[in-house]
Design an enzyme around this catalytic site. Structure first.
Site, PDB file in Angstrom:
ATOM      1  N   HIS A 338      11.747   1.252  -8.912  1.00 16.20           N
ATOM      2  CA  HIS A 338      12.209   1.825  -7.646  1.00 16.20           C
ATOM      3  C   HIS A 338      13.241   0.924  -6.982  1.00 16.20           C
ATOM      4  CE1 HIS A 338       9.995  -0.896  -4.925  1.00 16.20           C
ATOM      5  NE2 HIS A 338       8.984  -0.810  -5.780  1.00 16.20           N
ATOM      6  N   CYS A 356       5.802  -3.773  -9.448  1.00 20.06           N
ATOM      7  CA  CYS A 356       6.841  -2.803  -9.790  1.00 20.06           C
ATOM      8  C   CYS A 356       8.077  -3.490 -10.361  1.00 20.06           C
ATOM      9  CB  CYS A 356       7.237  -1.996  -8.560  1.00 20.06           C
ATOM     10  SG  CYS A 356       5.959  -0.852  -8.018  1.00 20.06           S
TER      11      CYS A 356
END
Length: 421
Positions: A338, A356
């Site tokens: 992301h 992430c």
């Protein structure tokens, strides 16, 4: 917990309770949800009528049929077979009591004939069977009745949509709630059919608790492949007293080859399209207390904008509510690719995320426009190994290890389609 709806990748029909306690930047141990077994064709015991021994044209004698003549209470997953194992089915005419024909196809090995759809509950059928045995062609007839609809069903799901295009690492993913008992998995697996065009051998692999099974080939799918799937579970009797709930079908396409490889040592993502490097992207992975998973994952879901909400994380240091752009889910435990504009100064230099793959807004937008669900990403060199079942982990194992998870023997290189779909 990240409250991240999964409707973009699948239609939730039933939640699965999974034993995955994993962290990610979303800190979301979101349980698999669904989109959208006993014997399958095993011959029944009966007194075999003699097969004629004369050598002449046409049928040489009668053969018993499974289900046996007069059988009642048969599952709607019933397949038509010969009562003697040496007879291979070549043709079946199956009709209801009022003469309506039922479509179907013999298995590739001739062991049985599979109706194209589940049989009807509480219905009488007549099967006329033609097969080939040691003495030549044989025929047989049987009339049987199916059972009433059971009340206790196992939930099931299929992560594949008709007329969609997926990445080359897209596995066929089935899920079950509760999980399929180990003793029933071979019979259930015999009813899970996959056909690829062009043909590419593959195999099934069950996770340990029986809640998921993945189908993949020895290598990524060939770009342009058509995958046709039938998960023919309705009416399968299981040893826990439950029955399969529904048949599911899907026909999908595999797109171009697109792959992402991330090295923790360099903090760089190398992006390949059709085998050629097209971009190198600086990244920041999970810090030591919340490391990213090393292994091969696939993009499971894409959200152009969402919110990560981790206020129920047991560690106060990991609680936050943050707007996120260009999120691509990789695990059920909350790991994503992301945009992270707040960590641009660290990308390519050090790991600061909660698990992430952080990239810049510009690179996140570029990746989001290029990727498909089913595209692979391989991360190497982190402090944690990808846990089986934490996402679509079919590619986290070597082919040799993967086939060990099949409930049925797998030929070298994989097996072809068991049934023409």
């Amino acid at each position: 917990m990240v409250r991240f709806a999964r409707a973009g990748a699948m239609v939730c029909a039933l939640a699965v309770t999974a034993s995955i306690a994993l962290t990610g930047c979303g800190s979301d141990p979101q349980k698999p949800a669904f989109v959208g077994g006993g014997p399958s064709g095993a011959p029944e015991t009966g007194v075999a009528a003699p097969v004629g021994g004369r050598e002449s044209e046409g049928p040489v004698g009668p053969v018993t049929v499974s289900p046996a003549d007069g059988a009642t209470n048969r599952p709607v997953s019933t397949e038509i077979a010969a009562g003697t194992p040496d007879v291979k089915i070549t043709d079946v005419t199956l009709t209801t009591a009022d003469g309506k024909p039922v479509a179907g196809t013999p298995r590739a090995d001739g062991s049985s004939w599979v109706p194209a759809a589940p049989l009807k509950y509480g219905t009488r059928y007549t099967a006329k069977v033609t097969g080939t045995g040691a003495a030549g062609q044989v025929t047989g007839t049987s009339t049987f009745t199916t059972m009433k609809k059971p009340r206790s069903l196992v939930g099931s799901g299929l992560y594949l949509f008709d007329d969609k295009t997926y990445g080359v690492a897209m596995p066929v993913v089935t899920e079950f709630s509760p999980g399929i008992p180990k003793k029933d998995r071979a019979a259930v697996q015999k009813r899970m059919f996959v056909q690829t065009d062009p043909p590419q051998p593959g195999a099934w692999h069950w996770v340990s608790n029986g809640t998921q099974a993945y189908y993949r080939g020895a290598e990524y799918w060939t770009p342009g492949t058509t995958i046709t799937v039938r998960i023919a579970l309705e009416g399968i009797p299981l040893s826990n007293g439950k029955y399969g709930n529904v048949d599911r079908r899907a026909k999908a396409k595999i797109g171009r080859a697109f792959e992402m490889k991330v090295e923790n040592a360099t903090k760089q993502m190398t992006v390949y399209e059709n085998g050629q490097v097209v971009k190198t992207v600086p990244v920041s992975l999970g810090k030591k207390s919340t490391p990213s998973s090393s292994g091969t994952m696939v993009v499971m879901e894409k959200k152009e904008a969402t919110v990560f909400d981790t206020r129920d994380d047991p560690d106060p240091a990991n609680r936050y509510v943050t707007d996120i752009d260009f999120a691509q889910r990789l695990t059920w435990g909350g790991e994503y690719i992301h945009a992270a504009p707040w960590s641009v100064q660290h990308q390519g230099r050090r790991n600061v995320s909660h698990g992430c793959v952080n990239v810049s807004m510009e690179n996140a937008r570029w990746l989001f426009a290029k990727t498909m669900v089913g595209d692979p990403i391989t991360i190497t060199g982190t402090e944690r190994k990808l846990a089986a079942g934490n996402g679509w982990t079919a590619w986290s194992l070597s082919w040799t290890e993967f086939v060990k998870g099949s409930a049925l023997p797998v030929p070298d290189g994989g097996e072809g389609a068991a049934l023409a779909l």
